[in-house]
Design a protein around this motif. Structure first.
Motif, short mmCIF file in Angstrom:
data_model
loop_
_atom_site.label_atom_id
_atom_site.label_comp_id
_atom_site.label_asym_id
_atom_site.label_seq_id
_atom_site.Cartn_x
_atom_site.Cartn_y
_atom_site.Cartn_z
N ALA A 1 -4.01 -3.76 -2.83
CA ALA A 1 -4.75 -3.03 -3.87
C ALA A 1 -6.00 -2.37 -3.28
N GLU A 2 -6.67 -3.06 -2.37
CA GLU A 2 -7.87 -2.50 -1.75
C GLU A 2 -7.52 -1.28 -0.91
N GLN A 3 -6.40 -1.35 -0.19
CA GLN A 3 -5.98 -0.20 0.62
C GLN A 3 -5.59 0.98 -0.26
N LEU A 4 -4.88 0.68 -1.35
CA LEU A 4 -4.43 1.75 -2.24
C LEU A 4 -5.57 2.34 -3.05
N ALA A 5 -6.65 1.60 -3.20
CA ALA A 5 -7.80 2.10 -3.95
C ALA A 5 -8.43 3.29 -3.24
N ASP A 6 -8.23 3.37 -1.93
CA ASP A 6 -8.72 4.51 -1.17
C ASP A 6 -7.73 5.66 -1.37
N GLY A 7 -8.04 6.55 -2.29
CA GLY A 7 -7.14 7.64 -2.63
C GLY A 7 -6.76 8.52 -1.47
N SER A 8 -7.59 8.54 -0.43
CA SER A 8 -7.28 9.40 0.71
C SER A 8 -6.06 8.90 1.49
N LEU A 9 -5.69 7.65 1.28
CA LEU A 9 -4.51 7.11 1.96
C LEU A 9 -3.27 7.94 1.62
N GLU B 1 5.00 2.63 1.29
CA GLU B 1 5.35 1.28 1.73
C GLU B 1 4.52 0.23 1.00
N LEU B 2 3.22 0.49 0.89
CA LEU B 2 2.33 -0.45 0.22
C LEU B 2 2.68 -0.58 -1.26
N ASN B 3 3.00 0.52 -1.90
CA ASN B 3 3.41 0.47 -3.31
C ASN B 3 4.70 -0.32 -3.48
N ALA B 4 5.65 -0.11 -2.58
CA ALA B 4 6.91 -0.85 -2.65
C ALA B 4 6.68 -2.34 -2.42
#
Length: 65
Positions: A21-29, A39-42
């Motif tokens: 969640a912390e990684q995905l919170a960075d919209g620039s990803l 991959e992270l969402n999956a």
């Protein structure tokens, strides 16, 4: 034994989910590495299912004890 191991499994899954969640919170990803974001969402969806299974199992084992 399985009942004793479930809290640790649940905690590990929740910790991994929080890290994702912390990684995905960075919209620039999404623009920087769309494949990694996918991959992270999956994995996040997979963790959600694993958590549900573990919680249901914990409840079933706890009520049987």
């Amino acid at each position: 034994r399985e009942l004793d191991g479930l809290p640790a499994l649940i905690a590990a899954l929740e910790a991994e989910q929080q890290a994702i969640a912390e990684q995905l919170a960075d919209g620039s990803l999404y623009t920087r590495d769309a494949a990694r974001a996918a991959e992270l969402n999956a994995r996040n969806a997979q963790i959600e299912q694993e958590l549900m299974n573990a919680l249901e199992r914990w409840e079933a084992l706890g009520s049987a004890a």
